[in-house]
Design a protein around this motif. Structure first.
Motif, PDB file in Angstrom:
ATOM      1  N   PRO A 247       0.816  -1.232   0.000  1.00 16.44           N
ATOM      2  CA  PRO A 247       0.000   0.000   0.000  1.00 16.44           C
ATOM      3  C   PRO A 247       0.841   1.270   0.000  1.00 16.44           C
ATOM      4  CG  PRO A 247      -0.894  -1.592   1.553  1.00 16.44           C
ATOM      5  CD  PRO A 247       0.424  -2.150   1.088  1.00 16.44           C
ATOM      6  N   SER A 251       0.400   5.092  -2.241  1.00 15.26           N
ATOM      7  CA  SER A 251       0.253   6.364  -1.522  1.00 15.26           C
ATOM      8  C   SER A 251       1.429   7.283  -1.773  1.00 15.26           C
ATOM      9  CB  SER A 251       0.082   6.115  -0.022  1.00 15.26           C
ATOM     10  OG  SER A 251       1.228   5.486   0.529  1.00 15.26           O
ATOM     11  N   GLU A 252       2.643   6.738  -1.874  1.00 22.16           N
ATOM     12  CA  GLU A 252       3.809   7.588  -2.083  1.00 22.16           C
ATOM     13  C   GLU A 252       3.894   8.075  -3.530  1.00 22.16           C
ATOM     14  OE1 GLU A 252       6.976   9.926  -1.051  1.00 22.16           O
ATOM     15  OE2 GLU A 252       5.534   8.872   0.231  1.00 22.16           O
ATOM     16  N   ARG A 254       1.302   8.751  -5.415  1.00 19.28           N
ATOM     17  CA  ARG A 254       0.336   9.853  -5.436  1.00 19.28           C
ATOM     18  C   ARG A 254       0.940  11.114  -4.812  1.00 19.28           C
ATOM     19  NH1 ARG A 254      -4.313   6.195  -2.751  1.00 19.28           N
ATOM     20  NH2 ARG A 254      -5.204   5.192  -4.602  1.00 19.28           N
ATOM     21  N   HIS A 255       1.614  10.932  -3.674  1.00 17.32           N
ATOM     22  CA  HIS A 255       2.222  12.069  -2.983  1.00 17.32           C
ATOM     23  C   HIS A 255       3.271  12.751  -3.859  1.00 17.32           C
ATOM     24  CE1 HIS A 255       3.840  14.508   0.239  1.00 17.32           C
ATOM     25  NE2 HIS A 255       5.022  13.952   0.124  1.00 17.32           N
TER      26      HIS A 255
END
Length: 302
Positions: A247, A251-252, A254-255
């Motif tokens: 996961p 998320s990273e 996207r960041h």
């Protein structure tokens, strides 16, 4: 009994095969080491066919440039020893059955289009992160092959114009998940340089060299997504490959995408961030996608 099909996924290290029904349910699955010469490779394929009597058709996912209409393949990577080979014709003559052959990244995309996270998405892509970078593009609900059957060859994108080594200047080199894992393992003195699970234990601590190597990698992946988005303006990009199950990767990425947009008004104003998510299917993606390619081909011919 429902109609069943033999699906074969040829990889650089292993050849996977499965008996699958019309709905995509895997009934039986096998795995064998990939041979390293043409005679042994073709013998393995025919032996796999012999072990699965009674199937309605055969579908194969392979690394290389594939003409999906004829099933002729120009093999690449670890299978380059096969050269250019009429794989579909060979298997059709041997088995006397309909045969579909597709590029591996395209098959992964077809799996997501059929039963995964690109279902009902008009414009999207699959980007697979592994030894290199693979891709498949879906435009107006259709998988795009291109006139030379090379659409989606994202690993060949040059993203470092000033690098003296042409190969090292490409996405395939700079966004290799395998290289990232090895770099983390080396930096953290891990005993097995290929142990992705152990590497992500270090990455998930969010500190030290592992975190720095990982965030740099995610930034390069985000740059790739921005480059793709600048050309085709997609609704959704799904990320595949073994590390997509982590996961923290999604998320990273996207960041890092947002950070890039915040750092430059042009990226903010001209690029719409697509939905970025993990692919639904892992190791079974190519097996399912090859079957969907076969079913689409049969539908077109009827």
């Amino acid at each position: 009994m429902a109609r069943q099909y033999l699906s074969i996924d040829v990889g650089g290290t292993a050849v996977k095969s499965a008996r699958i029904d019309h709905s995509g349910n895997i009934i039986v699955k096998r795995r064998t080491a990939t041979p390293r010469d043409q005679a042994a490779f073709l013998h393995l394929l025919t032996s796999i066919v012999d072990r699965q009597p009674g199937v309605a058709a055969i579908c194969v996912s392979v690394p290389g440039i594939v003409n999906p209409a004829t099933g002729a393949v120009k093999f690449t990577g670890a299978l380059a020893f096969m050269g250019s080979f009429p794989l579909a014709a060979y298997l059709r003559q041997y088995a006397g059955l309909p045969v579909y052959v597709g590029n591996d990244a395209n098959c992964a995309t077809l799996a997501e289009l059929w039963l995964g996270n690109l279902t009902d998405v008009r414009n999207g892509a699959v980007i697979t992160l592994g030894t290199s970078v693979g891709g498949g593009l879906v435009i107006n609900g259709q998988l795009v092959h291109g006139p030379h059957f090379r659409a989606g060859e994202l690993s060949a994108i040059v993203n470092n114009y000033d690098h003296a080594d042409p190969h090292q200047a490409t996405v395939g080199a700079s966004a290799s998940a395998v290289k990232m894992i090895m770099a983390v393992a080396q930096a953290c003195n891990l005993p097995n340089l290929k142990d992705g699970q152990r590497a992500f234990e270090e990455i998930n601590k969010r500190k030290g060299p592992a975190w720095s190597i990982f965030t740099d990698f995610c930034r390069r992946v985000a740059v790739l997504l921005i480059n793709v988005q600048a050309v085709v303006d997609l609704d959704r990009i799904v990320i595949g490959g073994g590390i997509s199950a982590q996961p923290i990767l999604i998320s990273e990425v996207r960041h890092q995408f947002r950070l890039l947009q915040e750092g430059d008004r042009r990226l903010h104003d001209d690029i719409e961030m697509p939905t970025i998510m993990a692919a639904r299917f892992g190791n079974g993606a190519n097996l399912l996608g090859a079957l969907y390619g076969l079913l689409l081909k049969i539908e077109e011919e009827d």
